[in-house]
Write a protein that holds these residues in place. Structure first.
Motif, PDB file in Angstrom:
ATOM      1  N   LEU A  86      37.581  31.076   1.445  1.00 40.97           N
ATOM      2  CA  LEU A  86      36.837  30.415   2.515  1.00 40.97           C
ATOM      3  C   LEU A  86      37.695  30.372   3.763  1.00 40.97           C
ATOM      4  N   ASP A  87      37.081  30.630   4.902  1.00 43.64           N
ATOM      5  CA  ASP A  87      37.782  30.515   6.176  1.00 43.64           C
ATOM      6  C   ASP A  87      37.928  29.034   6.516  1.00 43.64           C
ATOM      7  N   SER A  88      39.120  28.613   6.910  1.00 45.73           N
ATOM      8  CA  SER A  88      39.352  27.186   7.187  1.00 45.73           C
ATOM      9  C   SER A  88      38.501  26.669   8.336  1.00 45.73           C
ATOM     10  N   THR A  89      38.038  27.561   9.215  1.00 37.58           N
ATOM     11  CA  THR A  89      37.210  27.111  10.343  1.00 37.58           C
ATOM     12  C   THR A  89      35.829  26.666   9.891  1.00 37.58           C
ATOM     13  N   VAL A  90      35.450  27.013   8.662  1.00 36.10           N
ATOM     14  CA  VAL A  90      34.143  26.623   8.130  1.00 36.10           C
ATOM     15  C   VAL A  90      34.154  25.169   7.655  1.00 36.10           C
ATOM     16  N   LEU A  91      35.342  24.656   7.363  1.00 42.66           N
ATOM     17  CA  LEU A  91      35.444  23.291   6.861  1.00 42.66           C
ATOM     18  C   LEU A  91      35.005  22.283   7.912  1.00 42.66           C
ATOM     19  N   ARG A  92      34.326  21.232   7.474  1.00 41.54           N
ATOM     20  CA  ARG A  92      33.955  20.116   8.343  1.00 41.54           C
ATOM     21  C   ARG A  92      34.702  18.877   7.854  1.00 41.54           C
ATOM     22  N   GLY A  93      35.233  18.130   8.786  1.00 44.61           N
ATOM     23  CA  GLY A  93      35.925  16.917   8.385  1.00 44.61           C
ATOM     24  C   GLY A  93      37.404  16.957   8.726  1.00 44.61           C
ATOM     25  N   PRO A  94      38.165  16.107   8.006  1.00 48.62           N
ATOM     26  CA  PRO A  94      37.762  15.355   6.812  1.00 48.62           C
ATOM     27  C   PRO A  94      36.728  14.267   7.111  1.00 48.62           C
ATOM     28  N   ILE A  95      35.881  14.012   6.093  1.00 47.28           N
ATOM     29  CA  ILE A  95      34.833  13.010   6.259  1.00 47.28           C
ATOM     30  C   ILE A  95      35.139  11.727   5.491  1.00 47.28           C
ATOM     31  N   TRP A  96      35.914  11.841   4.410  1.00 44.12           N
ATOM     32  CA  TRP A  96      36.235  10.662   3.596  1.00 44.12           C
ATOM     33  C   TRP A  96      37.724  10.614   3.328  1.00 44.12           C
ATOM     34  N   ARG A  97      38.207   9.401   3.092  1.00 43.94           N
ATOM     35  CA  ARG A  97      39.587   9.203   2.654  1.00 43.94           C
ATOM     36  C   ARG A  97      39.584   8.240   1.483  1.00 43.94           C
ATOM     37  N   ARG A  98      40.284   8.596   0.436  1.00 42.55           N
ATOM     38  CA  ARG A  98      40.314   7.785  -0.779  1.00 42.55           C
ATOM     39  C   ARG A  98      41.760   7.557  -1.181  1.00 42.55           C
ATOM     40  N   VAL A  99      42.104   6.314  -1.427  1.00 44.77           N
ATOM     41  CA  VAL A  99      43.425   5.958  -1.941  1.00 44.77           C
ATOM     42  C   VAL A  99      43.249   5.493  -3.374  1.00 44.77           C
ATOM     43  N   ALA A 100      43.947   6.140  -4.290  1.00 45.42           N
ATOM     44  CA  ALA A 100      43.794   5.810  -5.704  1.00 45.42           C
ATOM     45  C   ALA A 100      45.166   5.715  -6.363  1.00 45.42           C
ATOM     46  N   VAL A 101      45.317   4.767  -7.253  1.00 45.85           N
ATOM     47  CA  VAL A 101      46.527   4.622  -8.059  1.00 45.85           C
ATOM     48  C   VAL A 101      46.096   4.674  -9.515  1.00 45.85           C
ATOM     49  N   PHE A 102      46.663   5.596 -10.280  1.00 45.28           N
ATOM     50  CA  PHE A 102      46.201   5.772 -11.654  1.00 45.28           C
ATOM     51  C   PHE A 102      47.320   6.361 -12.521  1.00 45.28           C
ATOM     52  N   PRO A 103      47.321   6.012 -13.822  1.00 43.83           N
ATOM     53  CA  PRO A 103      48.295   6.623 -14.728  1.00 43.83           C
ATOM     54  C   PRO A 103      47.872   8.038 -15.078  1.00 43.83           C
ATOM     55  N   PHE A 104      48.840   8.963 -15.128  1.00 42.42           N
ATOM     56  CA  PHE A 104      48.534  10.343 -15.488  1.00 42.42           C
ATOM     57  C   PHE A 104      49.762  10.982 -16.106  1.00 42.42           C
ATOM     58  N   ASP A 105      49.594  11.451 -17.333  1.00 39.23           N
ATOM     59  CA  ASP A 105      50.656  12.159 -18.057  1.00 39.23           C
ATOM     60  C   ASP A 105      51.959  11.366 -18.069  1.00 39.23           C
ATOM     61  N   GLY A 106      51.848  10.056 -18.302  1.00 39.80           N
ATOM     62  CA  GLY A 106      53.028   9.214 -18.419  1.00 39.80           C
ATOM     63  C   GLY A 106      53.591   8.715 -17.113  1.00 39.80           C
ATOM     64  N   GLU A 107      52.983   9.045 -15.986  1.00 37.65           N
ATOM     65  CA  GLU A 107      53.441   8.567 -14.689  1.00 37.65           C
ATOM     66  C   GLU A 107      52.326   7.804 -13.994  1.00 37.65           C
ATOM     67  N   LEU A 108      52.719   6.948 -13.064  1.00 38.66           N
ATOM     68  CA  LEU A 108      51.736   6.228 -12.254  1.00 38.66           C
ATOM     69  C   LEU A 108      51.646   6.942 -10.911  1.00 38.66           C
ATOM     70  N   ILE A 109      50.490   7.524 -10.633  1.00 36.98           N
ATOM     71  CA  ILE A 109      50.316   8.346  -9.446  1.00 36.98           C
ATOM     72  C   ILE A 109      49.599   7.554  -8.365  1.00 36.98           C
ATOM     73  N   ARG A 110      50.116   7.628  -7.140  1.00 40.19           N
ATOM     74  CA  ARG A 110      49.407   7.092  -5.974  1.00 40.19           C
ATOM     75  C   ARG A 110      49.014   8.280  -5.116  1.00 40.19           C
ATOM     76  N   SER A 111      47.746   8.470  -4.948  1.00 43.87           N
ATOM     77  CA  SER A 111      47.251   9.643  -4.242  1.00 43.87           C
ATOM     78  C   SER A 111      46.373   9.235  -3.067  1.00 43.87           C
ATOM     79  N   GLU A 112      46.626   9.828  -1.915  1.00 39.67           N
ATOM     80  CA  GLU A 112      45.769   9.660  -0.744  1.00 39.67           C
ATOM     81  C   GLU A 112      45.005  10.977  -0.580  1.00 39.67           C
ATOM     82  N   GLU A 113      43.693  10.924  -0.774  1.00 37.31           N
ATOM     83  CA  GLU A 113      42.870  12.118  -0.808  1.00 37.31           C
ATOM     84  C   GLU A 113      41.994  12.194   0.443  1.00 37.31           C
TER      85      GLU A 113
END
Length: 347
Positions: free
Chosen positions: A244-271
Motif C-alpha cells: 500500500l502506498d503511504s499516501t493512501v492512509l488517512r489519519g491517524p484517527i484513533w489512539r489507544r493506550v493499553a497495558v497488558f501481560p504478554f509472554d511473561g512481560e507487562l506491555i504498555r503500548s500506545e497504538e
C-alpha cells in the motif's frame, strides 16, 4: 451624478475588503466554535480518565490494607485523597490530582497482584494521554483566541479562556512483581477496509495462553526513527503481503493506550490507528512474519460489525474494544478527501 472609473474601482475594492473581512470573521468564529467543542470533549475525556484512576486507587488502598495491616494509615490516606480528587471542583482539581499521584507513587507495588498493577498502570497511562490531548486542545484554542483581531472583534464570544491542566506524569513500573513494563512501545495499526466496508482482522494468542485466542487489527511496533505512516505500510505488507502506498492512509484517527501481560512481560503500548481501503478483498499471506506471528497467528478474516459482535460473544475478544461501533466512523473517514481527521482516544 456620475462616478469616475477610479471611484468605482475604489468602491469595488472597499466592498471586496469588507466581504473578505466578513468571510474571515465568519470562518474564524466557526473555527473557534469547533476548537471549543474539541476542548470540551477533551476535558470530559480527561475527567473520565481521572475518575477511573481514582477508582483504581481505592482498589489499591483496599488491597494494601488487607495485605499489610501496618499500612492502614497509608491506605486510609490514599482512599481519602481519591475521594477528594473526585469531589474537587475543576479549579482545585489539579492540586488534588497531584496529591493523589504522589500518594500512589509511594505505594510499594510488590504487595499488589500483577493484575492490579496492570490496572493501575493502564489508568495512569490513560490519564497521561488524556491530559496531553486536553492541553493540546487548550493550546490551539488560546493560539487563536489571543490574536489581536480576534480579541478586538470578540469572535470568541463570552466563552471563558480554557486553562492548561498541569500534573506530574508517572507510569507505574512493575519490576518488583517480576514483570517489566515497556514504556516506550509505539504501534502503528491499519484499519484496512474492503469495498464492502469489512475490516481485515488477525487471530492470535499469547504463547503462554494458547487456549485464549483474540482478534486484532493489522500493525505493529514502530522502529526507532521510523515515520508512523512508513511503519503502518511496512507492517501491513509484512503481515498480509498487501503493498500500500503511504499516501493512501488517512489519519491517524484513533489512539489507544493499553497495558497488558504478554509472554511473561507487562506491555504498555500506545497504538495509533490509520484507515485505508483495499481495492478489493484478498487472501492475506504474511510476506515477512515475525517468530511470534509464525507461531501464534492462526487466521485472517474480513469482518462486518455483526461478525465482530459474534466473535466477542464466542469468547474471542476483539481489539480495540467496541470495534463494531467504530467501523462506520472509519468508513466515513476513508471516504473523505478534505481535512485530515482529528485523533481521538479509544479503548
Amino acid at each position: 451624478m456620475t462616478f469616475s472609473a477610479t471611484t468605482i474601482l475604489v468602491l469595488a475594492l472597499v466592498v471586496a475588503l469588507i466581504v473578505a473581512a466578513g468571510v474571515w470573521a465568519y470562518s474564524t468564529a466557526n473555527r473557534l466554535d469547533r476548537l471549543h467543542v474539541r476542548g470540551d470533549q477533551a476535558r470530559q475525556a480527561l475527567e473520565a480518565a481521572l475518575a477511573r484512576r481514582a477508582v483504581v486507587a481505592r482498589s489499591v488502598a483496599i488491597t494494601v490494607n488487607g495485605a499489610d495491616p501496618a499500612a492502614a494509615d497509608q491506605a486510609k490516606r490514599l482512599q481519602a485523597l481519591a475521594d477528594r480528587a473526585e469531589r474537587a471542583e475543576w479549579p482545585d482539581r489539579e492540586t488534588a490530582e497531584n496529591q493523589l499521584a504522589a500518594a500512589v507513587a509511594a505505594i510499594d507495588i510488590s504487595r499488589l497482584p500483577p493484575q492490579l498493577v496492570a490496572e493501575l498502570a493502564d489508568a495512569e497511562a490513560r490519564v497521561l494521554i488524556a491530559r496531553r490531548f486536553h492541553n493540546d486542545a487548550v493550546r490551539d484554542t488560546l493560539a487563536l483566541r489571543t490574536r489581536r483581531p480576534v480579541r478586538l472583534l470578540h469572535l470568541g464570544g463570552t466563552a471563558p479562556l480554557p486553562t492548561y491542566f498541569e500534573m506530574s506524569e508517572r507510569v507505574t513500573a512493575a519490576a518488583s512483581t517480576g514483570l517489566e513494563v515497556d514504556t516506550v512501545r509505539t504501534s502503528a495499526r491499519v484499519v484496512l477496509l474492503d469495498d464492502q466496508d469489512r475490516i481485515l482482522l488477525m487471530r492470535g494468542h499469547d504463547p503462554q495462553t494458547p487456549d485464549m485466542p483474540f482478534w486484532f487489527t493489522v500493525g505493529g511496533g514502530v522502529e526507532p526513527g521510523e515515520p508512523l505512516r512508513t511503519a503502518a505500510v511496512r507492517e501491513l505488507w509484512e503481515e498480509t503481503g498487501y503493498a500500500l502506498d503511504s499516501t493512501v492512509l488517512r489519519g491517524p484517527i484513533w489512539r489507544r493506550v493499553a497495558v497488558f501481560p504478554f509472554d511473561g512481560e507487562l506491555i504498555r503500548s500506545e497504538e495509533l490507528f490509520f484507515v485505508a481501503r483495499a481495492k478489493r478483498s484478498f487472501d492475506p499471506k504474511a510476506a515477512d512474519p515475525t517468530v511470534w506471528e509464525r507461531r501464534c497467528v492462526s487466521a485472517y478474516k474480513w469482518c462486518t460489525p455483526r461478525d465482530i459482535v459474534e466473535l466477542d460473544r464466542s469468547g474471542e475478544t476483539v481489539y480495540p474494544y467496541n470495534l463494531d461501533q467504530l467501523l462506520p466512523e472509519a468508513a466515513k473517514v476513508v471516504m473523505g478527501e478534505d481535512e485530515e481527521p482529528e485523533v481521538r482516544s479509544i479503548r
